[in-house]
Design an enzyme around this catalytic site. Structure first.
Site, mmCIF file in Angstrom:
data_model
loop_
_atom_site.group_PDB
_atom_site.id
_atom_site.type_symbol
_atom_site.label_atom_id
_atom_site.label_comp_id
_atom_site.label_asym_id
_atom_site.label_seq_id
_atom_site.Cartn_x
_atom_site.Cartn_y
_atom_site.Cartn_z
ATOM 1 N N GLY A 36 0.833 -1.200 0.000
ATOM 2 C CA GLY A 36 0.000 0.000 0.000
ATOM 3 C C GLY A 36 0.864 1.244 0.000
ATOM 4 O O GLY A 36 2.094 1.176 0.080
ATOM 5 N N ALA A 93 -2.883 -0.071 7.057
ATOM 6 C CA ALA A 93 -4.229 -0.605 7.333
ATOM 7 C C ALA A 93 -5.256 0.373 6.779
ATOM 8 O O ALA A 93 -4.963 1.562 6.588
ATOM 9 C CB ALA A 93 -4.439 -0.799 8.828
ATOM 10 N N GLY A 106 -7.379 -3.085 1.229
ATOM 11 C CA GLY A 106 -7.690 -2.049 0.240
ATOM 12 C C GLY A 106 -6.836 -2.198 -1.016
ATOM 13 O O GLY A 106 -7.257 -1.851 -2.123
ATOM 14 N N GLU A 113 -0.735 -10.610 3.359
ATOM 15 C CA GLU A 113 -0.456 -9.755 4.530
ATOM 16 C C GLU A 113 -0.776 -10.483 5.831
ATOM 17 O O GLU A 113 -0.046 -10.369 6.820
ATOM 18 C CB GLU A 113 -1.264 -8.460 4.436
ATOM 19 C CG GLU A 113 -0.756 -7.535 3.335
ATOM 20 C CD GLU A 113 -1.666 -6.350 3.091
ATOM 21 O OE1 GLU A 113 -1.158 -5.353 2.566
ATOM 22 O OE2 GLU A 113 -2.868 -6.410 3.394
HETATM 23 C C1 5RP Z 1 -3.295 -3.609 1.174
HETATM 24 C C2 5RP Z 1 -3.564 -3.076 2.521
HETATM 25 C C3 5RP Z 1 -3.026 -1.716 2.845
HETATM 26 O O1 5RP Z 1 -2.166 -1.820 3.920
HETATM 27 C C4 5RP Z 1 -4.180 -0.818 3.162
HETATM 28 O O2 5RP Z 1 -5.074 -0.830 2.069
HETATM 29 C C5 5RP Z 1 -3.698 0.611 3.429
HETATM 30 O O3 5RP Z 1 -3.207 1.144 2.248
HETATM 31 P P1 5RP Z 1 -2.666 2.637 2.178
HETATM 32 O O4 5RP Z 1 -1.426 2.679 2.993
HETATM 33 O O5 5RP Z 1 -2.417 2.857 0.705
HETATM 34 O O6 5RP Z 1 -3.751 3.520 2.704
HETATM 35 O O7 5RP Z 1 -4.190 -3.676 3.354
HETATM 36 O O8 5RP Z 1 -3.958 -4.819 0.964
#
Ligand code: 5RP
Length: 257
Positions: A36, A93, A106, A113
């Protein structure tokens, strides 16, 4: 990394959290690297520190994207099974609640993960303040499903949600570039709009019982410490009892750094 004052408030917060988390890294550690936009910043900070201090680290990545980035920055990335067990995983997260329960996925990487986080002595989450919630669920809950019979799996998910009083909530097959999004494992993602998850443990059990569901994005009782960066460079900490003690001296030194 650019100076914190040149970044957007959200990126400055992610950088602050990343810097504090990377301070927990010690020479010789085996590390899990998240996925992410926050994890990208953390990997850059980590690579800079590893190069500057000549740290010997062995890293397992939670996605192909993170593996490519980390490798390109000179970090040693290996298969999780070759490393065996990790000292610490640092990951982003989508939501963090006061009990350190999370929604993740996300970026569609929550399966790897979760495997990497569970294979770690400590899971440290890095986030900007927008990720902190009282109750999980405003962010959609990603559920990874295998392509075979995915519409049946979706129907069973709807039935499980109904049985838990979560009603007829929208479920979307995640798309990218006009096509169904494929995870690194070749699976699909269903995004569940639930608004509020009153009993995340019950929901997690209900989803895990469904054949075709590979993994959901609820991380319950896995995270030990959440480092919430602030746009001004400070950090605030949410920590579990397990994280108190061994991480405290380092954290106390790193807080508000
Ligand atoms: C990916 C994840 C990410 O850690 C989560 O979506 C947060 O992403 P970002 O740092 O871009 O806000 O779970 O699967």
């Amino acid at each position: 990394m650019p100076d914190i004052s040149d970044l957007s408030p959200s990126d400055a917060a992610k950088l602050a959290a990343s810097r504090a988390a990377v301070k927990l890294v010690r020479d010789g550690m085996k590390l899990g690297l998240g996925t992410g936009s926050t994890a990208v910043i953390m990997v850059r900070v980590l690579a800079e520190r590893a190069a500057a201090e000549g740290l010997t680290l062995r890293c397992a990545a939670t996605s192909k994207a993170t593996a490519e980035l980390a490798t390109s920055l000179g970090l040693r990335v290996e298969n999780l099974d070759d490393i065996g067990w990790l000292d610490m995983t640092i990951d982003g997260a989508d939501e963090v609640d006061p009990d350190l329960n999370l929604i993740k996925g996300g970026g569609g990487a929550h399966l790897r993960e979760k495997i990497v986080a569970r294979a770690s002595d400590r899971m440290v989450v890095i986030a900007d303040p927008g990720k902190v919630v009282e109750t999980l669920g405003a962010y959609h809950l990603p559920v990874e499903v295998i392509p075979f019979g995915w519409k049946v799996t979706e129907r069973l998910i709807r039935e499980a949600l109904d049985a838990q009083g979560l009603g007829k909530r929208p479920i979307l097959l995640r798309q990218r570039d006009g096509r169904p999004f494929q995870t690194d494992e070749g699976n699909l993602i269903l995004d569940l709009s639930l608004e509020a998850i009153a009993d995340p443990h019950r929901l997690a059990r209900g989803l895990s019982d469904i054949p075709g569901v590979v993994e959901h994005g609820l991380f319950l009782g896995i995270c030990d410490l959440a480092i919430i960066g602030q746009p001004d460079g400070n950090v605030t900490l949410l920590r579990s009892e397990a994280a108190e003690g061994d991480l405290d001296p380092v954290l106390d030194a790193g807080e508000n750094a």
